[in-house]
Write a protein that holds these residues in place. Structure first.
Motif, short mmCIF file in Angstrom:
data_model
loop_
_atom_site.label_atom_id
_atom_site.label_comp_id
_atom_site.label_asym_id
_atom_site.label_seq_id
_atom_site.Cartn_x
_atom_site.Cartn_y
_atom_site.Cartn_z
N LYS A 44 0.87 -0.99 0.17
CA LYS A 44 -0.44 0.04 0.40
C LYS A 44 0.82 0.77 0.22
CE LYS A 44 -3.49 -0.30 2.59
NZ LYS A 44 -4.71 0.10 3.91
N SER A 45 2.12 1.26 0.83
CA SER A 45 2.96 2.68 0.99
C SER A 45 3.35 2.90 -0.18
CB SER A 45 4.28 2.22 1.68
OG SER A 45 5.06 3.01 1.51
N ARG A 46 3.50 1.50 -1.07
CA ARG A 46 4.33 1.86 -2.27
C ARG A 46 3.70 2.25 -3.34
NH1 ARG A 46 5.59 -3.32 -6.29
NH2 ARG A 46 3.12 -2.66 -6.94
N ASP A 47 2.25 1.54 -3.17
CA ASP A 47 1.51 2.37 -4.15
C ASP A 47 1.03 3.92 -4.17
OD1 ASP A 47 1.28 0.10 -5.13
OD2 ASP A 47 -1.17 -0.89 -3.89
N SER A 48 1.43 3.99 -2.65
CA SER A 48 0.73 4.95 -2.18
C SER A 48 2.38 6.41 -2.92
CB SER A 48 0.99 5.48 -1.11
OG SER A 48 0.46 7.19 -0.30
N LEU A 49 3.05 6.05 -2.80
CA LEU A 49 4.51 6.32 -3.08
C LEU A 49 4.49 6.50 -4.40
CD1 LEU A 49 7.49 4.87 -0.65
CD2 LEU A 49 6.21 7.52 -0.99
N GLN A 50 4.05 5.53 -5.27
CA GLN A 50 3.85 5.88 -6.79
C GLN A 50 3.01 6.83 -6.83
OE1 GLN A 50 5.73 3.34 -8.57
NE2 GLN A 50 5.13 5.31 -10.68
N GLN A 51 1.90 6.69 -6.25
CA GLN A 51 0.78 7.47 -6.79
C GLN A 51 1.84 9.66 -6.46
OE1 GLN A 51 -2.97 6.35 -4.76
NE2 GLN A 51 -3.54 5.38 -6.17
N THR A 52 1.59 9.14 -5.28
CA THR A 52 2.52 11.01 -5.17
C THR A 52 3.58 11.30 -6.14
OG1 THR A 52 2.40 10.67 -2.84
CG2 THR A 52 4.43 11.81 -3.14
N ASP A 54 3.96 10.09 -9.13
CA ASP A 54 2.67 9.85 -10.25
C ASP A 54 2.66 11.90 -10.27
OD1 ASP A 54 3.19 7.65 -11.50
OD2 ASP A 54 1.72 7.17 -11.25
N LEU A 55 1.61 11.80 -9.18
CA LEU A 55 1.84 13.10 -9.02
C LEU A 55 2.60 14.73 -9.39
CD1 LEU A 55 -1.35 15.44 -8.36
CD2 LEU A 55 -0.85 14.96 -5.83
N LEU A 56 3.86 13.56 -8.10
CA LEU A 56 4.98 14.94 -8.88
C LEU A 56 5.16 15.51 -9.98
CD1 LEU A 56 6.75 13.85 -5.36
CD2 LEU A 56 5.11 16.49 -5.77
N ASP A 57 5.32 14.01 -10.93
CA ASP A 57 6.05 14.13 -11.70
C ASP A 57 5.31 14.82 -13.02
OD1 ASP A 57 7.77 12.62 -11.11
OD2 ASP A 57 7.25 11.05 -12.01
N SER A 58 4.03 15.21 -12.54
CA SER A 58 2.73 15.48 -13.49
C SER A 58 2.95 16.43 -13.19
CB SER A 58 1.34 15.35 -12.81
OG SER A 58 0.43 15.77 -13.67
N LYS A 59 3.29 17.27 -11.42
CA LYS A 59 2.93 18.74 -11.41
C LYS A 59 4.14 20.07 -11.56
CE LYS A 59 -0.28 19.33 -8.67
NZ LYS A 59 -1.67 20.81 -9.09
N TYR A 60 5.36 18.98 -11.88
CA TYR A 60 6.28 19.24 -12.32
C TYR A 60 6.91 19.17 -14.39
CZ TYR A 60 11.68 18.51 -14.16
OH TYR A 60 13.20 18.57 -14.39
N ASN A 61 5.78 18.67 -14.36
CA ASN A 61 5.51 18.76 -15.90
C ASN A 61 5.51 20.52 -16.39
OD1 ASN A 61 7.24 15.85 -17.06
ND2 ASN A 61 5.30 15.10 -16.79
N GLU A 62 3.92 20.03 -15.51
CA GLU A 62 2.87 21.22 -15.80
C GLU A 62 3.58 22.11 -15.09
OE1 GLU A 62 -1.21 23.02 -13.82
OE2 GLU A 62 0.24 21.00 -13.43
N VAL A 63 4.30 21.55 -13.98
CA VAL A 63 5.73 23.55 -13.87
C VAL A 63 6.46 23.84 -14.69
CG1 VAL A 63 7.15 24.62 -12.02
CG2 VAL A 63 5.06 22.81 -11.13
N THR A 64 7.12 22.87 -15.06
CA THR A 64 8.00 22.86 -15.73
C THR A 64 7.91 23.41 -17.52
OG1 THR A 64 8.97 20.70 -15.14
CG2 THR A 64 10.35 21.43 -17.64
N ASN A 65 6.29 23.00 -18.09
CA ASN A 65 5.72 24.38 -18.98
C ASN A 65 5.56 25.43 -18.82
OD1 ASN A 65 6.18 21.58 -20.83
ND2 ASN A 65 3.94 20.34 -19.85
#
Length: 299
Positions: A44-52, A54-65
Motif C-alpha cells: 500500500k505504501s508503495r502504491d501511495s508513493l507511486q501515486q505521489t 506520479d502526481l509530483l511528476d505531473s506537477k513537475y511537468n506542469e511547472v516545467t511547461n
C-alpha cells in the motif's frame, strides 16, 4: 516481495516434512501473518508513493511547461522591450534633431522677421520723407503758380492761362499774344509777358522749363524759310527760349524747346475758334525729382 513469499512457503513446507513441532509451526505462522501484513502495508505504501510520484511528476511537468512558457514569454517581452527601447531611442534622436532643426529655422525666421521689420521701418521713414517732399513741392508749385499768375495778371483775357495739374504748372499762351500768322518773331506785348514770366522764374533754379510750340492742322506752304508746321512750331518755341534767356538768372540747362506741330490739339480744328486755341505756346514747369528719385533708389 513475491520472492519473499515463496521463500516462506518453502520454509514452511520444509518444516512440515521435518515434522516440526506445533509450537514452532504456530510461531512461524504468526510470523508469516505479521510478514504478510507488513508486506501488504509495504505494498500500500508503495502504491501511495507511486501515486505521489506520479502526481509530483505531473506537477513537475506542469511547472516545467509553465516555466518554459514563462521563459518564452519573458524572452518575447524582453525582445519587445528592446524593440520599444530602440524605437524610443530612434524617436528621441529624431525628435531632438527635429527640435534642433525647428529651433534653427525659428531663429532664422526671427532674424528674417527682424530684418523685414527694420526694412519696413526704413521704408516707412522713406515714405514719410517722400510725402513731406511731395507736399513741399506741391506747396512750392502752388506758390510758383500764384507768383506767375500775379506776374501775368495784366495779360488775362488775351489768350493766357495758368493752371496747376499732375504736379506741374502749365502756362498756355495763344499765338495772338505772341506771333503774327506764319511768323516766329515775338510781338512786343508777348515779349512783355515773357519778360514778366522770366522774372517770376528766376528764383526757382530747380524748376525744369519745357517750351512747346503747337499749330493748327492747316498745312503750311513751304516758303524757303519754313518747311512745315513742325518747323514753325519749333522756331516759335526756340524764339520763346531766347527771350527767357535774356534774364541772366534763368539757367539755360533748365530750358528745353520742342515743336509739337498740329498733333496735340486742345480743341477741334473744325472751327476758327478751335484752330486759334490750338495755335499756342505752352510752358510746362516741372519741379526737380532728383531728391525723390534718390530716395526711392535708397536700399
Amino acid at each position: 516481495m513475491n520472492k519473499f513469499l515463496i521463500l516462506i512457503s518453502l520454509f514452511l513446507l520444509f518444516g512440515f516434512t521435518s515434522c516440526v513441532s506445533t509450537k514452532v509451526f504456530n510461531d512461524l505462522e504468526a510470523r508469516y501473518a505479521k510478514v504478510k501484513i507488513t508486506a501488504h502495508a509495504y505494498e500500500k505504501s508503495r502504491d501511495s508513493l507511486q501515486q505521489t510520484k506520479d502526481l509530483l511528476d505531473s506537477k513537475y511537468n506542469e511547472v516545467t511547461n509553465v516555466l518554459s512558457l514563462t521563459k518564452e514569454n519573458l524572452q518575447q517581452s524582453e525582445e519587445a522591450q528592446q524593440e520599444w527601447e530602440n524605437k524610443y531611442t530612434l524617436l528621441k534622436e529624431n525628435s531632438e534633431e527635429k527640435i534642433k532643426k525647428n529651433i534653427a529655422e525659428n531663429n532664422a525666421l526671427l532674424k528674417e522677421i527682424a530684418l523685414r521689420k527694420t526694412e519696413l521701418q526704413s521704408r516707412g521713414e522713406r515714405v514719410d520723407q517722400l510725402e513731406q517732399m511731395i507736399q513741399s513741392q506741391q506747396k512750392a508749385l502752388q506758390a510758383l503758380k500764384e507768383s506767375i499768375s500775379n506776374a501775368l495778371l495784366n495779360f488775362e483775357g488775351k489768350g493766357l492761362t495758368v493752371e496747376q495739374r499732375s504736379g506741374k504748372v502749365y502756362i498756355s499762351m495763344e499765338n495772338k499774344l505772341l506771333f503774327k500768322s506764319g511768323r516766329w518773331d515775338v510781338q512786343p506785348e508777348g515779349r512783355a509777358a515773357l519778360t514778366n514770366l522770366a522774372a517770376a522764374l528766376e528764383n526757382n533754379p530747380d524748376i525744369s522749363i519745357l517750351i512747346e510750340g503747337h499749330t493748327d492742322n492747316i498745312p503750311f506752304t513751304p516758303n524757303g524759310q519754313l518747311e512745315s508746321n513742325w518747323d514753325l512750331s519749333t522756331k516759335r518755341a526756340t524764339a520763346v527760349v531766347a527771350i527767357l534767356l535774356k534774364n541772366k538768372n534763368i539757367l539755360p540747362e533748365n530750358l528745353t524747346a520742342a515743336g509739337r506741330s498740329e498733333f496735340v490739339p486742345i480743341a477741334p480744328n473744325s472751327s476758327a475758334e478751335g484752330r486759334a486755341a490750338n495755335r499756342r505756346i505752352e510752358v510746362v514747369l516741372s519741379p526737380s525729382l532728383d531728391e525723390i528719385t534718390s530716395l526711392l533708389q535708397t536700399n
